[in-house]
Scaffold this motif. Structure first.
Motif, PDB file in Angstrom:
ATOM      1  N   LEU A  49      58.205  -9.573  79.275  1.00  0.00           N
ATOM      2  CA  LEU A  49      57.344 -10.486  80.035  1.00  0.00           C
ATOM      3  C   LEU A  49      58.037 -11.827  80.277  1.00  0.00           C
ATOM      4  N   ALA A  50      58.826 -12.283  79.314  1.00  0.00           N
ATOM      5  CA  ALA A  50      59.579 -13.533  79.492  1.00  0.00           C
ATOM      6  C   ALA A  50      60.622 -13.365  80.605  1.00  0.00           C
ATOM      7  N   GLN A  51      61.246 -12.204  80.638  1.00  0.00           N
ATOM      8  CA  GLN A  51      62.216 -11.942  81.708  1.00  0.00           C
ATOM      9  C   GLN A  51      61.526 -11.856  83.067  1.00  0.00           C
ATOM     10  N   LEU A  52      60.352 -11.260  83.097  1.00  0.00           N
ATOM     11  CA  LEU A  52      59.580 -11.204  84.343  1.00  0.00           C
ATOM     12  C   LEU A  52      59.248 -12.611  84.825  1.00  0.00           C
ATOM     13  N   GLU A  53      58.860 -13.461  83.896  1.00  0.00           N
ATOM     14  CA  GLU A  53      58.549 -14.843  84.266  1.00  0.00           C
ATOM     15  C   GLU A  53      59.796 -15.565  84.767  1.00  0.00           C
ATOM     16  N   HIS A  54      60.928 -15.294  84.130  1.00  0.00           N
ATOM     17  CA  HIS A  54      62.190 -15.878  84.571  1.00  0.00           C
ATOM     18  C   HIS A  54      62.478 -15.499  86.029  1.00  0.00           C
ATOM     19  N   TYR A  55      62.363 -14.209  86.345  1.00  0.00           N
ATOM     20  CA  TYR A  55      62.631 -13.780  87.725  1.00  0.00           C
ATOM     21  C   TYR A  55      61.609 -14.354  88.695  1.00  0.00           C
ATOM     22  N   GLN A  56      60.364 -14.425  88.267  1.00  0.00           N
ATOM     23  CA  GLN A  56      59.348 -15.025  89.131  1.00  0.00           C
ATOM     24  C   GLN A  56      59.730 -16.472  89.458  1.00  0.00           C
ATOM     25  N   ASN A  57      60.162 -17.216  88.458  1.00  0.00           N
ATOM     26  CA  ASN A  57      60.584 -18.605  88.678  1.00  0.00           C
ATOM     27  C   ASN A  57      61.805 -18.678  89.588  1.00  0.00           C
ATOM     28  N   GLU A  58      62.755 -17.794  89.374  1.00  0.00           N
ATOM     29  CA  GLU A  58      63.951 -17.765  90.228  1.00  0.00           C
ATOM     30  C   GLU A  58      63.573 -17.478  91.683  1.00  0.00           C
ATOM     31  N   PHE A  59      62.648 -16.564  91.883  1.00  0.00           N
ATOM     32  CA  PHE A  59      62.229 -16.219  93.247  1.00  0.00           C
ATOM     33  C   PHE A  59      61.510 -17.398  93.902  1.00  0.00           C
ATOM     34  N   ILE A  60      60.730 -18.111  93.127  1.00  0.00           N
ATOM     35  CA  ILE A  60      60.057 -19.307  93.657  1.00  0.00           C
ATOM     36  C   ILE A  60      61.101 -20.345  94.052  1.00  0.00           C
ATOM     37  N   LEU A  61      62.064 -20.581  93.174  1.00  0.00           N
ATOM     38  CA  LEU A  61      63.126 -21.547  93.479  1.00  0.00           C
ATOM     39  C   LEU A  61      63.897 -21.148  94.720  1.00  0.00           C
ATOM     40  N   HIS A  62      64.243 -19.873  94.810  1.00  0.00           N
ATOM     41  CA  HIS A  62      64.995 -19.417  95.974  1.00  0.00           C
ATOM     42  C   HIS A  62      64.158 -19.550  97.246  1.00  0.00           C
ATOM     43  N   GLY A  63      62.860 -19.264  97.143  1.00  0.00           N
ATOM     44  CA  GLY A  63      61.978 -19.449  98.295  1.00  0.00           C
ATOM     45  C   GLY A  63      61.954 -20.897  98.750  1.00  0.00           C
ATOM     46  N   ASN A  64      61.978 -21.823  97.800  1.00  0.00           N
ATOM     47  CA  ASN A  64      62.011 -23.246  98.148  1.00  0.00           C
ATOM     48  C   ASN A  64      63.322 -23.617  98.836  1.00  0.00           C
ATOM     49  N   VAL A  65      64.416 -23.061  98.365  1.00  0.00           N
ATOM     50  CA  VAL A  65      65.712 -23.323  98.994  1.00  0.00           C
ATOM     51  C   VAL A  65      65.710 -22.785 100.422  1.00  0.00           C
ATOM     52  N   ALA A 114      72.927 -13.366  96.000  1.00  0.00           N
ATOM     53  CA  ALA A 114      73.547 -12.066  95.717  1.00  0.00           C
ATOM     54  C   ALA A 114      73.618 -11.827  94.211  1.00  0.00           C
ATOM     55  N   ASP A 115      73.972 -12.851  93.460  1.00  0.00           N
ATOM     56  CA  ASP A 115      74.026 -12.724  91.998  1.00  0.00           C
ATOM     57  C   ASP A 115      72.635 -12.475  91.414  1.00  0.00           C
ATOM     58  N   LEU A 116      71.646 -13.186  91.930  1.00  0.00           N
ATOM     59  CA  LEU A 116      70.272 -12.996  91.474  1.00  0.00           C
ATOM     60  C   LEU A 116      69.819 -11.560  91.737  1.00  0.00           C
ATOM     61  N   LYS A 117      70.102 -11.044  92.914  1.00  0.00           N
ATOM     62  CA  LYS A 117      69.709  -9.668  93.243  1.00  0.00           C
ATOM     63  C   LYS A 117      70.389  -8.662  92.318  1.00  0.00           C
ATOM     64  N   LYS A 118      71.671  -8.851  92.060  1.00  0.00           N
ATOM     65  CA  LYS A 118      72.376  -7.937  91.147  1.00  0.00           C
ATOM     66  C   LYS A 118      71.711  -7.929  89.779  1.00  0.00           C
ATOM     67  N   ASP A 119      71.430  -9.113  89.253  1.00  0.00           N
ATOM     68  CA  ASP A 119      70.779  -9.213  87.946  1.00  0.00           C
ATOM     69  C   ASP A 119      69.402  -8.567  87.961  1.00  0.00           C
TER      70      ASP A 119
END
Length: 128
Positions: A49-65, A114-119
């Motif tokens: 669940l912590a990893q899921l939250e991490h990816y959710q945060n990363e996706f939000i950040l990337h959406g902002n970028v 690309a790195d985020l997607k691979k991970d």
């Protein structure tokens, strides 16, 4: 010595390519968030669940970028248009510098994404 001429139409073409790429990323992020939603219902393990939250945060950040890049391109596109109306189809140095900055940001973000997607795909293959 021959000076290179940069045409507004060439920059506009590159903007269109970037816009398509950003739209694709936005669509992918929706799909990735849907996957996260599926995994949340399957897992109760706190580490997962912590990893899921991490990816959710990363996706939000990337959406902002993505939104920031779209805004910068829209502003630059308007400047190109105004410049074209006043001076024709060639680009001045300061405006091209702005274009190069956006290009560098796109290239950087392309690598980060690309790195985020691979991970994320490694994560999915482990927990789906």
């Amino acid at each position: 010595m021959k000076t290179a001429v940069i045409y507004n139409s060439d920059l506009h073409f590159e903007h269109k390519q970037w816009e398509s790429e950003l739209a694709f990323w936005k669509d992918e992020l929706k799909s990735f968030n849907n996957r996260l939603g599926e995994l949340v219902t399957r897992w109760t393990d706190k580490d997962v669940l912590a990893q899921l939250e991490h990816y959710q945060n990363e996706f939000i950040l990337h959406g902002n970028v993505i939104e920031d890049l779209q805004e910068a391109m829209e502003k630059h596109e308007m400047n190109i248009s105004e410049h074209s109306n006043k001076l024709g189809d060639t680009m001045d140095v300061p405006m091209f510098s702005t274009h190069k900055e956006i290009r560098e940001k796109m290239e950087t973000q392309r690598q980060i994404y690309a790195d985020l997607k691979k991970d994320f795909f490694r994560f999915l293959s482990k927990y789906m």
